[in-house]
Design an enzyme around this catalytic site. Structure first.
Site, PDB file in Angstrom:
ATOM      1  CB  CYS A 197      -0.289  27.035  12.440  1.00  0.00           C
ATOM      2  SG  CYS A 197      -0.409  27.520  10.475  1.00  0.00           S
ATOM      3  CB  CYS A 248      -2.355  22.542  17.947  1.00  0.00           C
ATOM      4  SG  CYS A 248      -0.906  22.856  17.943  1.00  0.00           S
ATOM      5  CB  CYS A 250       0.542  20.424  17.846  1.00  0.00           C
ATOM      6  SG  CYS A 250       0.634  22.099  18.764  1.00  0.00           S
TER       7      CYS A 250
END
Length: 133
Positions: A11, A85, A91
């Site tokens: 992440c 995201c 992202c």
């Protein structure tokens, strides 16, 4: 564990969702697999609410650390799961191909009740994923 197949959970901040996924995967994974988590812009510490709600499930993630996503991690991973995201410029999907997308809500700044729901969603997704390995 160097012969283990690495499952990488990614992440942006590597402070909540991916850390919870790493903890759940460690608990539920079959032999021969090893979890790892990382972020494109990791924070200095794991979200304290993530640590708290995972302890409620008997999993201690307090010793895990946010890590920076590296090319070596990507290359050495058997599968890579993108948790979702919050920051489109950072992202992981921009940097990594063939991601498994989970789109889990970010627990940052959420109430403990919401973080519990996110934890429960991550647990379900990890169990479903483990069943495919």
């Amino acid at each position: 564990m160097s012969d283990s197949k690495k499952i990488l959970f990614v992440c942006v901040e590597n402070a909540g969702r991916s850390q919870m996924a790493e903890g759940f995967f460690r608990k539920f994974s079959p032999k021969g697999f090893e979890p790892l988590s990382a972020g494109t812009k990791p924070t200095g510490q794991i979200n304290p609410l993530a640590i708290e709600v995972m302890k409620e499930r008997g999993i201690d993630i307090s010793k895990q650390n946010p890590k920076t996503l590296s090319d070596n991690m990507i290359r050495s991973s058997y599968r890579i799961v993108n948790m979702g995201c919050m920051d489109k410029e950072s992202c992981p999907a921009l940097f990594v191909n063939n991601l498994i997308e989970w789109n889990v809500e970010d627990p940052k700044g959420k109430s403990i009740e919401r973080v519990r729901k996110i934890r429960d969603e991550v647990e379900i997704k990890v169990k479903e994923f483990v069943a495919t390995l």
